[in-house]
Motif scaffolding. Structure first.
Motif, short mmCIF file in Angstrom:
data_model
loop_
_atom_site.label_atom_id
_atom_site.label_comp_id
_atom_site.label_asym_id
_atom_site.label_seq_id
_atom_site.Cartn_x
_atom_site.Cartn_y
_atom_site.Cartn_z
N VAL A 115 0.85 -1.13 -0.07
CA VAL A 115 0.29 0.04 -0.16
C VAL A 115 0.94 1.26 0.12
CG1 VAL A 115 -1.75 1.34 1.29
CG2 VAL A 115 -1.88 -1.10 1.19
N SER A 116 1.95 1.05 0.82
CA SER A 116 2.79 2.41 0.99
C SER A 116 3.99 2.10 1.79
CB SER A 116 1.87 3.58 1.81
OG SER A 116 2.98 4.89 1.81
N TRP A 165 6.47 5.80 -1.07
CA TRP A 165 5.89 5.26 -2.14
C TRP A 165 4.46 4.84 -1.78
CZ3 TRP A 165 3.74 0.49 -2.27
CH2 TRP A 165 3.38 -0.14 -3.45
N TYR A 166 3.60 5.15 -2.81
CA TYR A 166 2.12 4.70 -2.61
C TYR A 166 1.86 3.85 -3.74
CZ TYR A 166 1.63 8.61 0.71
OH TYR A 166 1.90 9.45 1.79
N ARG A 182 -5.27 9.56 -1.60
CA ARG A 182 -6.30 9.44 -0.57
C ARG A 182 -5.54 8.93 0.62
NH1 ARG A 182 -9.60 5.03 -0.70
NH2 ARG A 182 -7.97 3.85 -2.13
N PHE A 183 -4.57 8.08 0.72
CA PHE A 183 -3.54 7.75 1.69
C PHE A 183 -2.37 8.56 1.87
CE2 PHE A 183 -4.99 3.09 2.11
CZ PHE A 183 -6.46 3.37 1.86
N THR A 184 -2.02 8.76 3.11
CA THR A 184 -0.81 9.44 3.64
C THR A 184 0.11 8.73 4.63
OG1 THR A 184 -1.78 11.66 2.95
CG2 THR A 184 0.20 11.82 4.17
N LEU A 194 -0.62 5.76 8.92
CA LEU A 194 -1.18 5.69 7.53
C LEU A 194 -2.34 6.26 7.79
CD1 LEU A 194 -0.80 4.64 4.66
CD2 LEU A 194 -2.09 2.53 5.40
N GLN A 195 -2.62 7.48 7.26
CA GLN A 195 -3.84 8.21 7.31
C GLN A 195 -4.58 7.75 6.10
OE1 GLN A 195 -5.23 10.43 9.62
NE2 GLN A 195 -7.20 10.37 8.14
#
Length: 126
Positions: free
Chosen positions: A48-49, A59-60, A67-69, A81-82
């Motif tokens: 995912v990241s 990396w995403y 959408r994710f941070t 992981l937001q």
């Protein structure tokens, strides 16, 4: 022995948000790359990241980009992981993992990671 404590999963409606935490025990998140992975029922675990300890590059995967941070708090030895605008396809068990090599680049491949957490369940459903 490297170990993690993952938390923050739960049930959320589509469009909602969750923040996952991965607390490291026994190693430095600044020194070792950390990756987030997920596994949906009947599917393979996918990246995912991740954040590289070599240069702090993040990396995403294409499915979560925008959408994710991912963020890291070195003082708390924690990687977050937001997850915003969650979709039903985001449902699965989320794992954090780390490598045995220090100051190395991260990747979205499970084969590149040596230590894994127990996972936290994320369910996106109305």
């Amino acid at each position: 022995q490297e170990d993690f404590a993952e938390s923050g999963g739960g049930l959320v409606q589509p469009g909602g948000s969750l923040r996952l935490s991965c607390v490291a025990n026994g190693f430095s998140v600044e020194r070792y790359s950390v990756g987030w992975f997920r596994q949906a029922p009947g599917k393979e675990r996918e990246g995912v990241s991740c954040i590289s300890s070599s240069d702090d590059t993040i990396w995403y995967s294409d499915s979560v980009k925008g959408r994710f941070t991912l963020s890291r708090d070195d003082a708390k030895e924690t990687v977050f992981l937001q997850m915003n605008d969650l979709k039903p396809d985001d449902t699965g068990v989320y794992y954090c993992a780390t490598q045995s090599l220090s100051y190395y680049s991260c990747s979205g491949y499970t084969r590149d990671y040596d230590y894994w957490g127990q996972g936290t369940q994320v369910t996106v459903s109305s």
